[in-house]
Design a protein around this motif. Structure first.
Motif, short mmCIF file in Angstrom:
data_model
loop_
_atom_site.label_atom_id
_atom_site.label_comp_id
_atom_site.label_asym_id
_atom_site.label_seq_id
_atom_site.Cartn_x
_atom_site.Cartn_y
_atom_site.Cartn_z
N VAL A 236 -5.16 54.67 -33.85
CA VAL A 236 -6.14 54.15 -33.18
C VAL A 236 -5.95 54.18 -31.44
N ILE A 237 -4.91 53.78 -31.15
CA ILE A 237 -4.23 53.81 -29.75
C ILE A 237 -4.00 55.29 -29.40
N GLN A 238 -3.58 56.06 -30.16
CA GLN A 238 -3.32 57.34 -29.91
C GLN A 238 -4.69 58.34 -29.62
N GLU A 239 -5.71 58.10 -30.45
CA GLU A 239 -7.23 58.75 -30.45
C GLU A 239 -7.64 58.20 -29.47
N LEU A 240 -7.40 56.78 -28.90
CA LEU A 240 -8.06 56.44 -27.72
C LEU A 240 -7.74 57.12 -26.42
N ASN A 241 -6.27 57.39 -26.54
CA ASN A 241 -5.50 57.90 -25.00
C ASN A 241 -6.04 59.32 -25.37
N ARG A 242 -6.30 60.13 -26.44
CA ARG A 242 -6.80 61.50 -26.29
C ARG A 242 -8.02 61.58 -25.94
N ARG A 243 -9.01 60.98 -26.21
CA ARG A 243 -10.19 60.72 -25.85
C ARG A 243 -10.54 60.45 -24.32
N PHE A 244 -9.61 59.42 -23.94
CA PHE A 244 -9.74 58.76 -22.73
C PHE A 244 -9.20 60.08 -21.39
N ASN A 245 -8.28 60.85 -22.23
CA ASN A 245 -7.67 61.86 -21.28
C ASN A 245 -8.62 63.26 -21.16
N MET A 246 -9.63 63.18 -22.06
CA MET A 246 -10.73 64.25 -21.96
C MET A 246 -11.71 64.08 -20.84
N LEU A 247 -11.58 62.87 -20.35
CA LEU A 247 -12.64 62.65 -19.15
C LEU A 247 -11.99 63.13 -17.75
N TYR A 248 -11.07 64.27 -17.70
CA TYR A 248 -10.31 64.58 -16.62
C TYR A 248 -11.15 64.95 -15.41
N ILE A 249 -11.10 64.37 -14.26
CA ILE A 249 -12.09 64.44 -13.26
C ILE A 249 -11.25 65.36 -12.08
N ASP A 250 -11.56 66.41 -11.66
CA ASP A 250 -10.83 66.92 -10.83
C ASP A 250 -10.72 66.36 -9.31
N ASN A 251 -9.74 66.44 -8.70
CA ASN A 251 -9.50 65.80 -7.24
C ASN A 251 -9.64 64.33 -7.53
N GLN A 252 -9.45 63.63 -8.48
CA GLN A 252 -9.62 62.23 -8.46
C GLN A 252 -8.42 61.68 -7.60
N LEU A 253 -8.83 60.65 -6.86
CA LEU A 253 -8.08 59.94 -5.98
C LEU A 253 -7.39 58.81 -6.66
N VAL A 254 -7.71 58.28 -7.78
CA VAL A 254 -7.28 57.30 -8.50
C VAL A 254 -6.75 57.74 -9.83
N GLN A 255 -5.75 57.23 -10.62
CA GLN A 255 -5.30 57.44 -11.64
C GLN A 255 -6.14 56.29 -12.57
N TYR A 256 -6.99 56.27 -13.34
CA TYR A 256 -7.53 55.68 -14.19
C TYR A 256 -6.73 55.30 -15.46
N TYR A 257 -6.74 54.20 -15.99
CA TYR A 257 -6.03 53.82 -17.25
C TYR A 257 -6.46 52.32 -17.65
N PHE A 258 -6.36 52.08 -18.81
CA PHE A 258 -6.56 50.72 -19.26
C PHE A 258 -5.44 50.21 -19.98
N THR A 259 -5.17 48.91 -19.94
CA THR A 259 -4.32 48.27 -20.91
C THR A 259 -4.94 47.89 -22.40
N ALA A 260 -4.28 47.58 -23.26
CA ALA A 260 -5.29 47.17 -24.66
C ALA A 260 -4.15 46.68 -25.65
N ILE A 261 -4.71 45.86 -26.38
CA ILE A 261 -3.94 45.13 -27.53
C ILE A 261 -5.13 45.42 -28.82
N TYR A 262 -4.55 46.08 -29.73
CA TYR A 262 -5.39 46.20 -30.86
C TYR A 262 -4.69 45.80 -32.12
N LEU A 263 -5.41 45.20 -32.98
CA LEU A 263 -4.82 44.25 -34.14
C LEU A 263 -5.62 44.78 -35.27
#
Length: 390
Positions: A236-263
């Motif tokens: 699940v975490i690896q798939e969320l990482n893959r999907r989130f990285n699909m939102l690549y935005i050209d020339n973005q000034l901030v590196q977006y990411y999120f912390t998560a805990i999944y049980l």
């Protein structure tokens, strides 16, 4: 477009009115004192800001500086005390050439001044300039109001995607949530996976505001499909990482990411499988009094193209409770990270049933200024021992 002319000299009012009429400004009103002007504007009326009556129909005031009872400068200061009047441009009309008095008038809230005897060209130039300023302010206020209304709607939608409490015989879950702004970057969600299993996730998007909340809403839109398809924490975490990285935005000034805990909590076999992706450690209070920390096992989601996210497993006997939270809870307490975590660990100990109102009063009360506060979220899971099901 309405212009008020306030002067205790009727001749001055007639002169100004005629100038305005010849220039096409026919919607004017005149009054002989500052008190009359304040009454006309409803200065002494108790009108809520949300009421349509709170919006003044006056676009400009030509205000004589020297009048009996109350002078123009004093009247101007009073106008600045009313939210619905402070943006009405005031042009001071004066026969006084004292630069200190003129400076005092501008400090009191006047946008400009004209001197007597009235010069038609000068008067009209200053009126047109003041009206342009008024139109720009009105446009910005209307735009800001629309944005605020849209933000409130977006917040309602964002809140609607949060999961509702579950109260099953062996598993109860509920949450407390307090965003720091209209839109937030925290998200919690849980799903029944069948056969006594539940998937639970809490995440904290980097940053605040609209951009973080939009990223958060994207994750919310793919969560159910991701959890139901992949189920296991690592996948699940690896798939969320893959999907989130699909939102690549050209020339973005901030590196977006999120912390998560999944049980994945299995109430039949009394085990908890989890992945903690850079998130504050979950706290599992077991029946024997031991506290198990569900610590970090991989980096936050979105920092790297691929991440290793090994699943960790803990088992339990009897009753217990598990608390997940975002760092907004600990950061509201003075001290080092270790001291903050120790404080939180002590507060969450005790009975396994969620003391929701006590926690709300203790940790979610208004204490800090909004610009210093982070989103606060707590997820409380009560686990009943029960008997194993075959």
């Amino acid at each position: 477009m309405k212009i008020l002319i306030v002067d205790d000299n009727p001749t001055n009012i007639i002169i100004i009115r005629e100038i305005l009429k010849k220039e096409g400004y026919r919607n004017t009103e005149s009054m002989n004192s500052a008190g009359e002007m304040l009454a006309r504007l409803g200065y002494y009326d108790d009108v809520p800001l949300s009421s349509p009556a709170s919006k003044s129909d006056v676009d400009l005031i030509l205000l004589d500086m020297m009048m009996p009872e109350m002078d123009g400068i004093s009247a101007c200061r009073l106008l600045q005390q009313r939210e619905r009047m402070k943006d009405i441009p005031v042009i001071m009309v004066t026969a006084v050439g004292d630069s200190k008095k003129l400076a005092e008038a501008l400090d009191a809230g006047a946008v400009d001044y004209v001197t007597k005897p009235i010069n038609k060209v000068e008067l009209m130039a200053r009126i047109r300039s003041a009206l342009r300023l008024k139109q720009e302010k009105d446009w910005h206020k209307e735009r800001d109001q629309r944005i605020q209304e849209e933000l409130k709607l977006a917040a309602l939608i964002q809140n609607a995607v949060l999961s509702s409490p579950i109260s099953d015989p062996l598993f109860q879950i509920d949450a407390l949530y307090k965003p720091s702004f209209e839109l937030a970057g925290d998200l919690y969600s849980w799903y029944s996976l069948g056969e006594g299993r539940y998937g639970v996730i809490l995440l904290d998007m980097m940053g605040h505001g609209i951009s973080s909340s939009l990223f958060c809403m994207f994750i919310a839109s793919v969560l159910k499909d991701t959890v139901s398809t992949y189920v296991e924490p690592e996948k699940v975490i690896q798939e969320l990482n893959r999907r989130f990285n699909m939102l690549y935005i050209d020339n973005q000034l901030v590196q977006y990411y999120f912390t998560a805990i999944y049980l994945v909590i299995d109430t039949r076999y009394k085990k908890i499988d989890y992945v903690n992706a850079g998130h504050p450690p979950g706290l599992f209070y077991q029946e024997n009094g031991e506290v198990v920390k569900l610590g970090t096992v991989c980096p936050p989601v979105g920092l790297f193209d691929k991440i290793e996210a090994p699943t960790q497993t803990i088992t339990y006997e009897g009753n217990g409770h598990l608390v997940l939270y975002t760092d907004g809870l600990t950061e509201s307490v003075e001290g080092t990270q270790e001291e903050q975590l120790d404080w939180l660990e002590r507060q969450l100990a005790g009975d396994h049933v969620f003391p929701k109102e006590d926690m709300r009063e203790l940790m979610f009360a208004e204490e800090q200024p909004q610009d210093r506060e982070d989103d606060k979220c707590m997820v409380w899971i009560t686990l009943e021992g029960g008997n194993e099901q075959g």
